[in-house]
Design a protein around this motif. Structure first.
Motif, mmCIF file in Angstrom:
data_model
loop_
_atom_site.group_PDB
_atom_site.id
_atom_site.type_symbol
_atom_site.label_atom_id
_atom_site.label_comp_id
_atom_site.label_asym_id
_atom_site.label_seq_id
_atom_site.Cartn_x
_atom_site.Cartn_y
_atom_site.Cartn_z
ATOM 1 N N LEU A 1 -30.630 26.814 -99.350
ATOM 2 C CA LEU A 1 -29.345 27.339 -98.885
ATOM 3 C C LEU A 1 -29.223 28.820 -99.210
ATOM 4 O O LEU A 1 -29.594 29.249 -100.302
ATOM 5 C CB LEU A 1 -28.183 26.582 -99.536
ATOM 6 N N VAL B 1 -23.066 30.140 -94.431
ATOM 7 C CA VAL B 1 -24.136 29.445 -95.140
ATOM 8 C C VAL B 1 -25.297 29.233 -94.175
ATOM 9 O O VAL B 1 -25.096 28.855 -93.015
ATOM 10 C CB VAL B 1 -23.671 28.086 -95.696
ATOM 11 N N VAL C 1 -17.839 26.557 -100.393
ATOM 12 C CA VAL C 1 -18.111 27.739 -101.209
ATOM 13 C C VAL C 1 -16.831 28.182 -101.913
ATOM 14 O O VAL C 1 -15.778 28.329 -101.274
ATOM 15 C CB VAL C 1 -18.665 28.882 -100.342
ATOM 16 N N THR D 1 -18.165 29.324 -92.715
ATOM 17 C CA THR D 1 -17.255 28.435 -93.421
ATOM 18 C C THR D 1 -15.909 28.410 -92.702
ATOM 19 O O THR D 1 -15.496 29.393 -92.083
ATOM 20 C CB THR D 1 -17.051 28.875 -94.877
ATOM 21 N N VAL E 1 -26.179 31.821 -99.136
ATOM 22 C CA VAL E 1 -24.736 32.017 -99.018
ATOM 23 C C VAL E 1 -24.440 33.499 -98.828
ATOM 24 O O VAL E 1 -24.923 34.347 -99.592
ATOM 25 C CB VAL E 1 -24.003 31.489 -100.267
#
Length: 208
Positions: free
Chosen positions: A137, A74, A61, A107, A139
């Motif tokens: 997905l 994520v 990301v 992350t 985020v």
């Protein structure tokens, strides 16, 4: 000043706090405290490590300045290898009891979330059409008021990608941003959260 200048914003009936209309709660960002309470130990594993046919999918990301988002998160939601979702809304029988279908992964220092999963099958769409194999997905990151939803498609499913109703709805110049690249372990996708140039690197996102 009069006494009314000091009147409470939300007047309270003495002794009764249940009748107070407090109004809407101010918006809060979805970060930066994502790593407190949300992840769980095997959250990055959509299937158990070592599962036959398992692959590693990595997602990195980037923010609008192209910095890696090292404190984001994520989520992945997907069908199994037969295109069946592990969810009551999918009436088809789940053929893989070890398949969870959902993963949540923070992350790391490189802005990358790493999932252990399997490549999904095609998913039924309206009519007699199908959606190409894909991962949904979500985020989450600091400074964002809502999660951002996108998809990951597979580079070795070109024929299915060409007819996928969601991917086909995007301008042709945007579709490649959702196509992962093959790696030695599986697949990888970069997600760019923002770009001032509408034709720039920003990843296409979808409304639910």
């Amino acid at each position: 000043m009069s006494d009314t200048d000091f009147a409470p914003r939300y007047p309270v009936i003495p002794g009764d706090f249940t009748t107070v209309d407090f109004g809407p709660t101010p918006s809060q960002t979805v970060g930066p405290y994502l790593h407190i309470g949300l992840p769980w130990p095997d959250g990055c594993d959509v299937v158990a490590p070592g599962t036959e046919g398992s692959i590693t999918v990595t997602v990195t990301v980037f923010d609008g300045a192209r910095n890696r988002v090292a404190d984001g998160m994520v989520e992945v939601w997907q069908a199994n290898r037969e295109g069946v979702f592990e969810h009551p809304d999918d009436p088809r029988p789940q053929t893989d009891p070890a398949f969870r279908g959902f993963g949540r992964c923070p992350t790391d220092d490189t802005g990358t979330a790493r999932f252990t999963t399997v490549k999904p099958g095609a998913v039924p769409a309206d009519g007699d059409s199908t959606q190409a194999p894909h991962l949904n997905l979500a985020v989450f990151a600091r400074g964002m008021l809502n999660r951002s939803i996108t998809r990951l498609y597979f580079p070795d499913e070109q024929a299915a990608n060409d007819t996928d109703p969601v991917l086909s709805a995007l301008p042709e110049t945007q579709r490649h941003k959702l196509i992962a690249t093959a790696t030695a372990e599986g697949y990888h996708l970069d997600i760019v959260l923002q770009d001032a140039d509408p034709d720039g690197a920003e990843t296409p996102f979808f409304y639910l």
